[in-house]
Design a protein around this motif. Structure first.
Motif, PDB file in Angstrom:
ATOM      1  N   LYS A   3      87.192  47.766  43.973  1.00 14.68           N
ATOM      2  CA  LYS A   3      87.064  46.218  43.604  1.00 14.68           C
ATOM      3  C   LYS A   3      88.501  45.731  43.056  1.00 14.68           C
ATOM      4  N   PHE A   4      88.942  44.816  43.693  1.00 18.68           N
ATOM      5  CA  PHE A   4      90.072  44.123  43.155  1.00 18.68           C
ATOM      6  C   PHE A   4      90.174  43.238  42.075  1.00 18.68           C
ATOM      7  N   LYS A   5      91.130  43.108  41.267  1.00 19.62           N
ATOM      8  CA  LYS A   5      90.945  42.065  40.218  1.00 19.62           C
ATOM      9  C   LYS A   5      90.974  40.939  40.847  1.00 19.62           C
ATOM     10  N   GLY A  20      91.346  46.233  52.090  1.00 17.08           N
ATOM     11  CA  GLY A  20      90.728  47.142  51.289  1.00 17.08           C
ATOM     12  C   GLY A  20      90.689  48.516  51.770  1.00 17.08           C
ATOM     13  N   PRO A  21      90.057  48.891  52.959  1.00 16.37           N
ATOM     14  CA  PRO A  21      90.133  50.319  53.660  1.00 16.37           C
ATOM     15  C   PRO A  21      91.404  50.857  53.692  1.00 16.37           C
ATOM     16  N   ILE A  22      92.254  49.978  54.079  1.00 12.93           N
ATOM     17  CA  ILE A  22      93.882  50.646  54.090  1.00 12.93           C
ATOM     18  C   ILE A  22      94.272  50.906  52.797  1.00 12.93           C
ATOM     19  N   ILE A  23      94.081  50.178  51.791  1.00  7.46           N
ATOM     20  CA  ILE A  23      94.408  50.802  50.571  1.00  7.46           C
ATOM     21  C   ILE A  23      93.990  51.693  49.882  1.00  7.46           C
ATOM     22  N   GLU A  24      92.423  51.893  50.175  1.00  7.64           N
ATOM     23  CA  GLU A  24      91.617  53.038  49.639  1.00  7.64           C
ATOM     24  C   GLU A  24      92.226  54.574  50.360  1.00  7.64           C
ATOM     25  N   ASP A  25      92.432  54.482  51.714  1.00  2.00           N
ATOM     26  CA  ASP A  25      92.719  55.409  52.567  1.00  2.00           C
ATOM     27  C   ASP A  25      94.003  55.936  52.530  1.00  2.00           C
ATOM     28  N   SER A  26      94.931  54.911  52.426  1.00  2.00           N
ATOM     29  CA  SER A  26      96.405  55.296  52.593  1.00  2.00           C
ATOM     30  C   SER A  26      97.427  54.744  51.323  1.00  2.00           C
ATOM     31  N   PRO A  27      97.398  55.873  50.578  1.00  2.00           N
ATOM     32  CA  PRO A  27      98.520  55.430  49.300  1.00  2.00           C
ATOM     33  C   PRO A  27      99.674  54.953  49.814  1.00  2.00           C
ATOM     34  N   GLU A  28     100.345  55.410  50.716  1.00  3.61           N
ATOM     35  CA  GLU A  28     101.601  55.008  51.218  1.00  3.61           C
ATOM     36  C   GLU A  28     101.737  53.424  51.470  1.00  3.61           C
ATOM     37  N   LEU A  34      99.555  46.314  47.800  1.00  3.31           N
ATOM     38  CA  LEU A  34      99.465  45.795  46.752  1.00  3.31           C
ATOM     39  C   LEU A  34     100.453  44.981  45.827  1.00  3.31           C
ATOM     40  N   ASP A  35     101.528  45.613  46.353  1.00  2.87           N
ATOM     41  CA  ASP A  35     102.801  44.811  45.712  1.00  2.87           C
ATOM     42  C   ASP A  35     103.011  43.584  46.320  1.00  2.87           C
ATOM     43  N   ASN A  36     102.552  43.501  47.797  1.00  2.00           N
ATOM     44  CA  ASN A  36     102.717  42.165  48.519  1.00  2.00           C
ATOM     45  C   ASN A  36     101.643  41.345  48.112  1.00  2.00           C
ATOM     46  N   GLU A  77     107.230  48.726  55.131  1.00  2.00           N
ATOM     47  CA  GLU A  77     108.326  48.601  54.226  1.00  2.00           C
ATOM     48  C   GLU A  77     107.551  47.414  53.458  1.00  2.00           C
ATOM     49  N   GLY A  78     108.268  47.130  52.070  1.00  2.00           N
ATOM     50  CA  GLY A  78     107.786  46.109  50.972  1.00  2.00           C
ATOM     51  C   GLY A  78     108.669  44.950  51.167  1.00  2.00           C
TER      52      GLY A  78
END
Length: 166
Positions: A3-5, A20-28, A34-36, A77-78
């Motif tokens: 759950k995102f804020k 969401g699935p990418i954020i959960e499954d791939s920390p890199e 999330l920074d973006n 990249e960010g």
């Protein structure tokens, strides 16, 4: 799914569904996304103070594609690397074949959105003044080339190098 804020940005982009699935499954990639999201949230608030909802949505969508679909997920990249000359050239070459219904106005709108976005990133200390100046110079030097690439891609005929005979 995590759950995102709540973000103000959520009015325009369903970040949880899209990423969401990418954020959960791939920390890199997840941390970059999330920074973006934080940067896009700042950008959303900045745009809303000056523009209509339609304009906010257009700029936000174009910048989001560059940051998330191209920089983060394709290059890993960010936003700090977004002003890079090679990244910009690669993006505008990638755009015609990857963004359905893109045309010359999409290139112009994306450039306008990126200019506003990177100016905000400069103001917030995410990028340095020299990077921002290099970005502006890059746009000035290459805008016509990017527009011409888009025009050529969208005006494919039977004699074109882009034509494939199936």
């Amino acid at each position: 799914m995590a759950k995102f804020k709540n973000y103000h940005l959520d009015k325009y982009i369903d970040f949880e569904d899209n990423y969401g699935p990418i954020i959960e499954d791939s920390p890199e990639f997840g941390q970059i996304l999330l920074d973006n999201k934080d940067c896009l949230e700042m950008f959303t608030r900045e745009l809303e103070a000056k523009f209509t909802e339609k304009t906010v949505r257009k700029h936000l969508s174009n910048v989001e594609v560059y940051l998330n679909d191209f920089l983060a997920l394709r290059l890993g990249e960010g936003p700090g690397e977004g002003c890079d000359v090679d990244n910009l050239n690669s993006f505008f070459s990638w755009m015609p074949s990857h963004l359905m219904y893109s045309d010359e106005s999409t290139v112009k709108d994306t450039i306008a959105g990126l200019k506003r976005f990177f100016k905000l990133m400069l103001d917030k200390g995410v990028i340095e003044k020299a990077e921002y100046q290099e970005f502006l110079e890059m746009v000035k030097d290459n805008k016509e080339y990017w527009l011409e690439e888009m025009t050529q891609f969208n005006n494919v005929d039977d004699d074109s190098d882009f034509f494939f005979d199936y």
